[in-house]
Design an enzyme around this catalytic site. Structure first.
Site, PDB file in Angstrom:
ATOM      1  N   CYS A  98      14.984  18.118   2.249  1.00 14.89           N
ATOM      2  CA  CYS A  98      14.243  16.850   2.030  1.00 14.89           C
ATOM      3  C   CYS A  98      14.788  15.640   2.677  1.00 14.89           C
ATOM      4  O   CYS A  98      14.920  15.746   3.942  1.00 14.89           O
ATOM      5  CB  CYS A  98      14.012  16.626   0.503  1.00 14.89           C
ATOM      6  SG  CYS A  98      12.995  15.375  -0.006  1.00 14.89           S
TER       7      CYS A  98
ATOM      8  N   HIS B   5      10.861  20.874  -1.009  1.00 10.38           N
ATOM      9  CA  HIS B   5      11.798  21.389  -1.969  1.00 10.38           C
ATOM     10  C   HIS B   5      11.623  22.988  -2.235  1.00 10.38           C
ATOM     11  O   HIS B   5      11.012  23.255  -3.089  1.00 10.38           O
ATOM     12  CB  HIS B   5      11.677  20.701  -3.407  1.00 10.38           C
ATOM     13  CG  HIS B   5      12.194  19.235  -3.065  1.00 10.38           C
ATOM     14  ND1 HIS B   5      13.541  18.781  -3.206  1.00 10.38           N
ATOM     15  CD2 HIS B   5      11.604  18.174  -2.696  1.00 10.38           C
ATOM     16  CE1 HIS B   5      13.687  17.645  -3.019  1.00 10.38           C
ATOM     17  NE2 HIS B   5      12.363  17.014  -2.905  1.00 10.38           N
TER      18      HIS B   5
ATOM     19  N   GLU C  31      13.975  24.767  -3.531  1.00 11.72           N
ATOM     20  CA  GLU C  31      14.063  24.903  -4.869  1.00 11.72           C
ATOM     21  C   GLU C  31      13.114  24.777  -6.061  1.00 11.72           C
ATOM     22  O   GLU C  31      13.342  25.139  -7.196  1.00 11.72           O
ATOM     23  CB  GLU C  31      15.514  24.399  -5.377  1.00 11.72           C
ATOM     24  CG  GLU C  31      15.318  22.753  -5.523  1.00 11.72           C
ATOM     25  CD  GLU C  31      15.044  21.741  -4.445  1.00 11.72           C
ATOM     26  OE1 GLU C  31      14.972  22.183  -3.103  1.00 11.72           O
ATOM     27  OE2 GLU C  31      15.363  20.408  -4.569  1.00 11.72           O
TER      28      GLU C  31
END
Lengths: 204, 255
Positions: free
Chosen positions: A84, A185, A187
């Site tokens: 990011c 992202h 994650e």
């Protein structure tokens, strides 16, 4: 620098971004203990380095400079993944508060414009369009969905390996020498994100 | 193409997920992590956790369960409830939440929106607005987590939407109170009015009862996401089936 690397030794650069715990947890779900560090020597001997980041470019660069990490990062030779804002910091500069960034990838990060996109920030699941067979994209389906949350974008350039379209194409995944980055992202991108993190750990 | 989001909302009280109707009569329906994982597996695009006991008790949401969720969940989630300072928000964000949502504290202290946007970026800052019609116009309501203290404030919803965006809200969740929990469909009229002057993502909340209601709110009010609780909790709308239905009707949806 980088004299001794153990087989898999992931370090997250502790530059103060608020998504650090989430990125760390994503590696933990893969059984990988990613250590948080701002220590130059520790970062230098990692096998893989991650530069997370949520927030604004200017304070993020200030923190990196205060820790001398702006000088360390360009000297690293192991695979590095910016996430990011961490990806945006790899570029030359950002329009956000007119910030000089790490200068590893040529290009200037720009703000998304309401006139082009309708709504800013760009929040939600959007598709990746691969431009090359980059190792970071191995095993992903065409037009895989990833989760984006951002108001600034890096332009498409020679380092771009996948784009995303939101009022125009921007860099969703970049690879430049050992420096890699994802605007979304991983994650928080379910199976697609997990695959990209796994691919990153495969890079040598 | 950017897809529209399906967002289950989990009301949390004392560490358990609960559900009430029109903010009242809450019953425990499960453990936070169990439900979060179930919805992730079913294809939820995002989760919202609303700590309904936090604000009335004058404390922020509990960072401990936020951390547990963040460790297990690989889709984005937002935490709401009792966040009234930059320090409160930092604890929740650093525990692993992707976004924080503020509601009543934004009304009492609008500067908090600016401060949060400055500290974390607008993309982390969601403003929740509880709104319903009062004497012909949509009015903002306050303390909606507590039936004894809930009241309308002298603030027009349409004015408030513009103010919070100007101050740095990156997303708005509009909860249409009189439609909430009764499953007769989203408040299309109010959502359309807000959509027309909202340049940031808008999430509809309150009223989902059928898959058609989701289709209506996406196609008629052009919202970016639709939030719902009871239809998901009770299993009357399986998320996977909802997504197939929406896709078949031309709504961009992550499969």
């Amino acid at each position: 620098m980088n004299a001794r690397r153990s087989p898999l030794d992931v370090v997250l650069i502790d530059g103060g971004g608020s998504n650090i715990a989430s990125v760390q947890a994503a590696f933990a779900r893969r059984g990988v203990n990613a250590e948080l560090s701002r220590d130059h020597e520790r970062i230098g001997r990692a096998s893989h380095v991650v530069l997370p980041g949520v927030g604004a470019a200017a304070p993020a660069m200030q923190r990196l400079r205060a820790l001398g990490l702006d000088r360390l990062i360009p000297t690293l030779t192991q695979p590095l993944l910016g996430v990011c804002l961490g990806m945006q910091l790899l570029f030359t500069s950002s329009e956000e508060s007119n910030t000089a960034c790490l200068g590893l990838i040529p290009g200037r990060v720009q703000r998304l414009l309401e006139a082009d996109c309708g709504r800013v920030p760009h929040i939600g699941w959007n598709q990746l369009q691969a431009l090359t067979d980059a190792p970071l994209l191995a095993g992903l389906e065409a037009a895989a969905y990833a989760y984006f949350v951002h108001s600034y974008v890096a332009p498409v350039g020679p380092a771009t390996v996948a784009t995303c379209d939101y009022g125009g194409a921007f860099s969703a995944v970049v690879s430049w020498r050992n420096f890699h980055g994802v605007q979304f992202h991983p994650e928080r991108s379910a199976a697609v994100g997990a695959r990209i993190l796994a691919n990153f750990l495969e890079l040598a | 193409m950017l897809t529209r989001r399906i967002i289950p909302c989990l009301d949390v009280r004392d560490g358990k997920v609960v559900k009430g109707v029109r903010f009242r009569d809450h019953v425990v329906i499960g453990e936070i992590l169990d439900l979060a994982l179930r919805y992730r597996d079913q294809g939820a695009d995002e989760l919202v956790f609303y700590d309904i006991s936090a604000s009335p008790q004058g404390r922020p949401a509990d960072a401990q369960w936020v951390e547990r969720v963040a460790r297990q969940i690989d889709i984005p989630f937002c935490v709401a409830g009792g966040i009234r300072s930059v320090a409160d928000a930092r604890r929740i964000l650093f525990a692993g939440a992707d976004k924080i949502s503020i509601n009543t504290p934004a009304i009492s202290n609008p500067q908090l929106i600016n401060d949060l946007a400055e500290a974390f970026g607008v993309q982390c800052v969601v403003v929740g607005i509880d709104s319903q019609r009062v004497a012909g116009s949509w009015q903002v309501h306050q303390f909606t987590g507590d039936p004894d203290r809930c009241h309308s404030v002298p603030l027009s919803t349409l004015d408030w939407v513009q103010e919070v965006v100007q101050r740095g809200a990156g997303e708005i969740v509009l909860n249409c109170m009189s439609f909430d929990g009764v499953r007769n469909g989203y408040d299309i009229e109010q959502l359309r009015a807000v959509r027309a002057l909202c340049p940031v993502p808008l999430i509809a909340s309150g009223g989902a009862g059928t898959v058609q209601h989701f289709l209506d709110v996406f196609t008629q009010a052009d919202v970016d996401g639709a939030l719902a609780a009871s239809v998901f909790h009770q299993g009357s709308i399986p998320i996977a089936e909802l997504k197939v239905f929406l896709q078949q009707h031309g709504v961009p949806i992550r499969p």
